[in-house]
Design a protein around this motif. Structure first.
Motif, PDB file in Angstrom:
ATOM      1  N   THR A  58     -39.168  32.301  25.157  1.00 40.95           N
ATOM      2  CA  THR A  58     -39.012  32.841  23.802  1.00 40.95           C
ATOM      3  C   THR A  58     -38.847  31.703  22.798  1.00 40.95           C
ATOM      4  O   THR A  58     -38.859  31.942  21.597  1.00 40.95           O
ATOM      5  CB  THR A  58     -37.799  33.785  23.714  1.00 40.95           C
ATOM      6  OG1 THR A  58     -36.634  33.089  24.154  1.00 40.95           O
ATOM      7  CG2 THR A  58     -38.020  35.028  24.553  1.00 40.95           C
ATOM      8  N   SER A  59     -38.669  30.489  23.320  1.00 42.02           N
ATOM      9  CA  SER A  59     -38.614  29.313  22.452  1.00 42.02           C
ATOM     10  C   SER A  59     -38.968  28.103  23.307  1.00 42.02           C
ATOM     11  O   SER A  59     -39.057  28.206  24.527  1.00 42.02           O
ATOM     12  CB  SER A  59     -37.207  29.126  21.863  1.00 42.02           C
ATOM     13  OG  SER A  59     -36.336  28.557  22.807  1.00 42.02           O
ATOM     14  N   ASP A 106     -42.130  34.378  16.858  1.00 40.11           N
ATOM     15  CA  ASP A 106     -42.259  35.196  15.641  1.00 40.11           C
ATOM     16  C   ASP A 106     -42.762  36.604  15.957  1.00 40.11           C
ATOM     17  O   ASP A 106     -43.598  37.149  15.239  1.00 40.11           O
ATOM     18  CB  ASP A 106     -43.193  34.519  14.630  1.00 40.11           C
ATOM     19  CG  ASP A 106     -42.691  33.129  14.239  1.00 40.11           C
ATOM     20  OD1 ASP A 106     -41.457  32.971  14.112  1.00 40.11           O
ATOM     21  OD2 ASP A 106     -43.520  32.210  14.071  1.00 40.11           O
ATOM     22  N   GLY A 107     -42.283  37.159  17.079  1.00 39.82           N
ATOM     23  CA  GLY A 107     -42.643  38.521  17.442  1.00 39.82           C
ATOM     24  C   GLY A 107     -44.020  38.679  18.054  1.00 39.82           C
ATOM     25  O   GLY A 107     -44.435  39.796  18.367  1.00 39.82           O
ATOM     26  N   ARG A 108     -44.744  37.594  18.239  1.00 39.45           N
ATOM     27  CA  ARG A 108     -46.090  37.647  18.828  1.00 39.45           C
ATOM     28  C   ARG A 108     -46.076  36.963  20.185  1.00 39.45           C
ATOM     29  O   ARG A 108     -45.348  35.994  20.387  1.00 39.45           O
ATOM     30  CB  ARG A 108     -47.095  36.966  17.916  1.00 39.45           C
ATOM     31  CG  ARG A 108     -47.158  37.626  16.532  1.00 39.45           C
ATOM     32  CD  ARG A 108     -48.289  37.061  15.767  1.00 39.45           C
ATOM     33  NE  ARG A 108     -49.523  37.488  16.427  1.00 39.45           N
ATOM     34  CZ  ARG A 108     -50.579  37.961  15.802  1.00 39.45           C
ATOM     35  NH1 ARG A 108     -50.561  38.067  14.502  1.00 39.45           N
ATOM     36  NH2 ARG A 108     -51.664  38.309  16.455  1.00 39.45           N
ATOM     37  N   HIS A 109     -46.917  37.467  21.082  1.00 44.79           N
ATOM     38  CA  HIS A 109     -47.006  36.894  22.425  1.00 44.79           C
ATOM     39  C   HIS A 109     -48.320  36.140  22.597  1.00 44.79           C
ATOM     40  O   HIS A 109     -49.366  36.629  22.199  1.00 44.79           O
ATOM     41  CB  HIS A 109     -46.923  37.994  23.484  1.00 44.79           C
ATOM     42  CG  HIS A 109     -45.611  38.679  23.502  1.00 44.79           C
ATOM     43  ND1 HIS A 109     -45.361  39.818  22.771  1.00 44.79           N
ATOM     44  CD2 HIS A 109     -44.456  38.384  24.146  1.00 44.79           C
ATOM     45  CE1 HIS A 109     -44.109  40.190  22.973  1.00 44.79           C
ATOM     46  NE2 HIS A 109     -43.546  39.340  23.794  1.00 44.79           N
ATOM     47  N   THR A 110     -48.215  34.981  23.200  1.00 47.98           N
ATOM     48  CA  THR A 110     -49.384  34.202  23.578  1.00 47.98           C
ATOM     49  C   THR A 110     -49.392  34.119  25.095  1.00 47.98           C
ATOM     50  O   THR A 110     -48.378  33.762  25.704  1.00 47.98           O
ATOM     51  CB  THR A 110     -49.324  32.775  22.989  1.00 47.98           C
ATOM     52  OG1 THR A 110     -49.197  32.872  21.576  1.00 47.98           O
ATOM     53  CG2 THR A 110     -50.555  31.976  23.347  1.00 47.98           C
ATOM     54  N   ILE A 111     -50.522  34.470  25.701  1.00 45.63           N
ATOM     55  CA  ILE A 111     -50.647  34.434  27.158  1.00 45.63           C
ATOM     56  C   ILE A 111     -51.739  33.433  27.511  1.00 45.63           C
ATOM     57  O   ILE A 111     -52.840  33.487  26.962  1.00 45.63           O
ATOM     58  CB  ILE A 111     -50.997  35.823  27.732  1.00 45.63           C
ATOM     59  CG1 ILE A 111     -49.945  36.842  27.310  1.00 45.63           C
ATOM     60  CG2 ILE A 111     -51.111  35.756  29.252  1.00 45.63           C
ATOM     61  CD1 ILE A 111     -50.264  38.267  27.710  1.00 45.63           C
TER      62      ILE A 111
END
Length: 123
Positions: A58-59, A106-111
């Motif tokens: 998450t960070s 920022d509330g978005r997910h990167t995979i």
């Protein structure tokens, strides 16, 4: 009761499984556990058996998700994978290790998918 990071970890594993399915992987097992450790996802891509480690962040406070797959973690996953291959009489099967990273910012997910992320001693 799961804490917040554990819930995010479970969510990330589900997201990773969906991500892999969309790319043609067939999910065989999730959270395969032994005394030696755990493999998050076991899948098949074509003729190849793929052992997938999922890492979520998450960070970047403690480093990237990719960096969390340390040499120690790689050895642990490889040991469990070799045991799985023996247990299922698949020692002859082509296999590899992939890593899926899930990062939330920022509330978005990167995979991201890292194919053949580290070696397997059976070829």
């Amino acid at each position: 009761m799961l804490n917040k990071p554990q819930r995010f970890g479970q969510k990330a594993e589900a997201m990773a499984a969906r991500f892999l399915k969309r790319r043609g992987y067939k999910i065989i097992a999730r959270n395969h556990r032994t005394r030696s450790g755990e493999i998050d996802i076991i899948a098949r891509e074509g003729e190849t058996l793929v052992f997938v480690e999922v890492k979520a962040r998450t960070s970047l406070r403690y480093g990237s998700a990719k960096a969390a797959v340390t040499p120690h973690k790689q050895r642990q996953v490889a040991k469990v994978a070799l045991g799985y291959l023996k247990m299922t009489d698949q020692s002859h099967v082509k296999a590899r290790f992939d890593v899926v990273t899930v990062t939330r910012r920022d509330g978005r997910h990167t995979i991201d998918l890292i194919r053949n992320a580290f070696g397997l001693s059976n070829g």
